[in-house]
Design an enzyme around this catalytic site. Structure first.
Site, short mmCIF file in Angstrom:
data_model
loop_
_atom_site.label_atom_id
_atom_site.label_comp_id
_atom_site.label_asym_id
_atom_site.label_seq_id
_atom_site.Cartn_x
_atom_site.Cartn_y
_atom_site.Cartn_z
N ASP A 197 1.26 -5.74 5.48
CA ASP A 197 1.15 -4.45 5.54
C ASP A 197 1.86 -3.89 6.97
O ASP A 197 1.68 -4.71 7.97
CB ASP A 197 -0.35 -4.00 5.78
CG ASP A 197 -0.73 -2.61 5.48
OD1 ASP A 197 0.21 -1.88 5.38
OD2 ASP A 197 -1.75 -2.30 6.04
N GLY A 198 2.26 -2.68 7.19
CA GLY A 198 2.63 -2.03 8.28
C GLY A 198 4.16 -2.02 8.39
O GLY A 198 4.70 -1.69 9.65
N ASN A 199 4.91 -2.28 7.57
CA ASN A 199 6.48 -2.05 7.43
C ASN A 199 6.64 -0.57 7.91
O ASN A 199 7.67 -0.33 8.93
CB ASN A 199 7.02 -2.41 6.05
CG ASN A 199 6.97 -3.60 5.58
OD1 ASN A 199 6.49 -4.43 6.46
ND2 ASN A 199 7.11 -3.96 4.31
N TRP A 221 5.65 -0.07 11.52
CA TRP A 221 6.76 -0.77 12.46
C TRP A 221 8.00 0.00 12.41
O TRP A 221 8.41 0.33 13.70
CB TRP A 221 6.90 -2.06 11.73
CG TRP A 221 8.06 -3.21 12.35
CD1 TRP A 221 7.96 -4.02 13.21
CD2 TRP A 221 9.55 -3.00 12.25
NE1 TRP A 221 9.17 -4.38 13.66
CE2 TRP A 221 9.94 -3.86 13.24
CE3 TRP A 221 10.49 -1.99 11.72
CZ2 TRP A 221 11.50 -4.31 13.26
CZ3 TRP A 221 11.79 -2.36 11.60
CH2 TRP A 221 12.22 -3.31 12.56
N HIS A 228 10.77 -1.82 5.65
CA HIS A 228 10.80 -2.27 4.20
C HIS A 228 11.71 -3.75 4.17
O HIS A 228 11.39 -4.80 3.82
CB HIS A 228 10.96 -1.64 3.12
CG HIS A 228 9.44 -0.82 2.63
ND1 HIS A 228 8.29 -1.25 2.88
CD2 HIS A 228 9.70 0.63 2.74
CE1 HIS A 228 7.38 -0.07 2.80
NE2 HIS A 228 8.43 1.03 2.66
N GLU A 252 -1.29 1.15 -6.89
CA GLU A 252 -1.61 2.33 -6.25
C GLU A 252 -0.24 2.83 -5.48
O GLU A 252 -0.24 4.04 -5.22
CB GLU A 252 -2.74 2.31 -5.28
CG GLU A 252 -3.93 2.18 -5.93
CD GLU A 252 -4.34 0.79 -6.48
OE1 GLU A 252 -3.93 -0.07 -5.79
OE2 GLU A 252 -5.11 0.81 -7.24
N ARG A 288 3.31 6.80 -3.88
CA ARG A 288 4.21 7.05 -2.62
C ARG A 288 5.43 7.87 -3.20
O ARG A 288 5.78 7.86 -4.34
CB ARG A 288 4.71 5.94 -2.08
CG ARG A 288 3.70 4.82 -1.16
CD ARG A 288 4.06 3.72 -0.65
NE ARG A 288 2.82 2.83 -0.20
CZ ARG A 288 3.18 2.01 0.79
NH1 ARG A 288 4.33 1.51 0.99
NH2 ARG A 288 2.04 1.36 1.57
N LEU A 340 5.85 -25.85 -3.26
CA LEU A 340 5.24 -24.59 -2.99
C LEU A 340 5.19 -23.73 -4.27
O LEU A 340 6.31 -23.36 -4.93
CB LEU A 340 5.80 -23.84 -1.76
CG LEU A 340 5.43 -22.69 -1.59
CD1 LEU A 340 4.15 -22.74 -1.13
CD2 LEU A 340 6.26 -21.79 -0.43
N ARG A 364 -4.34 -10.45 6.61
CA ARG A 364 -3.86 -8.96 6.45
C ARG A 364 -3.59 -8.55 7.86
O ARG A 364 -3.95 -8.49 8.82
CB ARG A 364 -5.01 -7.97 5.93
CG ARG A 364 -4.31 -6.46 6.02
CD ARG A 364 -5.10 -5.54 5.22
NE ARG A 364 -4.52 -4.44 5.01
CZ ARG A 364 -4.90 -3.48 4.19
NH1 ARG A 364 -5.78 -3.48 3.28
NH2 ARG A 364 -3.97 -2.27 4.08
N ARG A 398 -9.47 -4.31 5.35
CA ARG A 398 -10.16 -4.33 4.02
C ARG A 398 -9.10 -4.96 2.96
O ARG A 398 -7.80 -5.35 3.51
CB ARG A 398 -10.32 -2.76 3.52
CG ARG A 398 -8.80 -2.05 3.37
CD ARG A 398 -8.77 -0.63 3.14
NE ARG A 398 -7.72 0.04 3.41
CZ ARG A 398 -7.23 0.83 4.51
NH1 ARG A 398 -7.92 0.74 5.57
NH2 ARG A 398 -5.86 1.38 4.43
N SER A 443 -8.15 -3.94 0.17
CA SER A 443 -7.24 -2.80 -0.83
C SER A 443 -6.79 -3.47 -2.41
O SER A 443 -5.59 -3.63 -2.64
CB SER A 443 -5.79 -2.67 0.05
OG SER A 443 -5.98 -1.91 1.07
#
Length: 250
Positions: free
Chosen positions: A25-27, A30, A42, A72, A76, A136, A193, A199, A201
């Site tokens: 979260d936060g692109n 930023w 992004h 969700e 956007r 991985l 997060r 949260r 989300s």
């Protein structure tokens, strides 16, 4: 094993969580902080994905799940949604060979019904090529929502009951888990997060029942391997009892 301790640089050995999940979260924030378009945020977020995937493999993490696009997020602006779709295309096309070479198994979870055919084809290619890799296991939650996932699992179970293939009285939590998108994957031990929000989300809401949660104010493009180590340090300080009284740690 890592060798931080109560900080990312000390020498006490740490237990590395088997499965870490991250809400990236936060692109946008930023980018806004730097007076840049959200698209740039992004793009930098994808660079952070590359860095963290490499670091996770080096640290010995076996499963890494990244929340890339929620069900969700279609709300956007259309231009931003298009940019995010383009970044998934770019990530797979540019990074698939390296991921495969480094033993990373790629799995995309979420609803593919509304994704463009070329994206679905790329997802299929990535999953098929890397299926046997086991250094991985990377899951990307794309067009994913936890409530939708559980609803779809219940529908699949209901169809089996209706067909007489499953006795309703035999349904257990393990039955539900086996019908989720994450079937065959252990639940996350640690969910991180970024960006300061606290949260889930709609992310892995069934699977997170006993996950440890770590929230950081750092925006995702600034989330580095050292930040990941700090989250693992905090995880190691937690007393995980899984509903019991005695500590789960020795």
């Amino acid at each position: 094993m890592l060798t931080p301790g109560t900080s990312a640089s000390s020498e006490q050995a740490l237990d590395v969580p088997r499965h870490i999940a991250i809400i990236m979260d936060g692109n946008g924030r930023w980018a806004a902080k730097r007076y840049l378009p959200r698209k740039i945020g992004h793009q930098q977020g994808v660079e952070a994905v590359r860095t963290i995937v490499r670091a996770a493999g080096d640290m010995g993490i076996r499963y890494l799940t990244l929340y890339g696009f929620s069900s969700e997020n279609w709300k956007r602006p259309a231009e931003e949604v298009s940019d995010l779709m383009g970044l998934l295309r770019l990530f797979i096309r540019r990074d698939l060979a390296e991921l495969h070479r480094n033993g990373v198994q790629v799995r995309i979870i979420g609803d593919r019904e509304h994704l463009a055919p070329d994206i679905v084809a790329l997802i299929d290619e990535a999953e098929t090529l890397t299926r046997a890799n086991d250094r991985l296991k990377l899951m990307i939650a794309f067009n994913y929502g936890g409530q939708n996932e559980i609803t779809a699992a219940v529908q699949r179970i209901a169809r089996e009951v209706k067909a007489g293939a499953l006795d309703p009285e035999s349904i257990t939590p393990e039955t539900v888990a086996a019908h989720l998108d994450t079937a065959g994957v252990p639940d996350p031990d640690l969910i991180i997060r970024t960006s300061g929000e606290k949260r889930l989300s709609n992310f892995l809401i069934w699977q997170s029942a006993y996950a440890e949660l770590v929230f950081t104010d750092v925006y995702w493009p600034d989330f580095t391997p050292d930040r990941l180590k700090e989250a693992i340090v905090e995880f190691n300080l937690r007393d995980r009892r899984f509903g019991g009284v005695e500590s789960a740690k020795s």
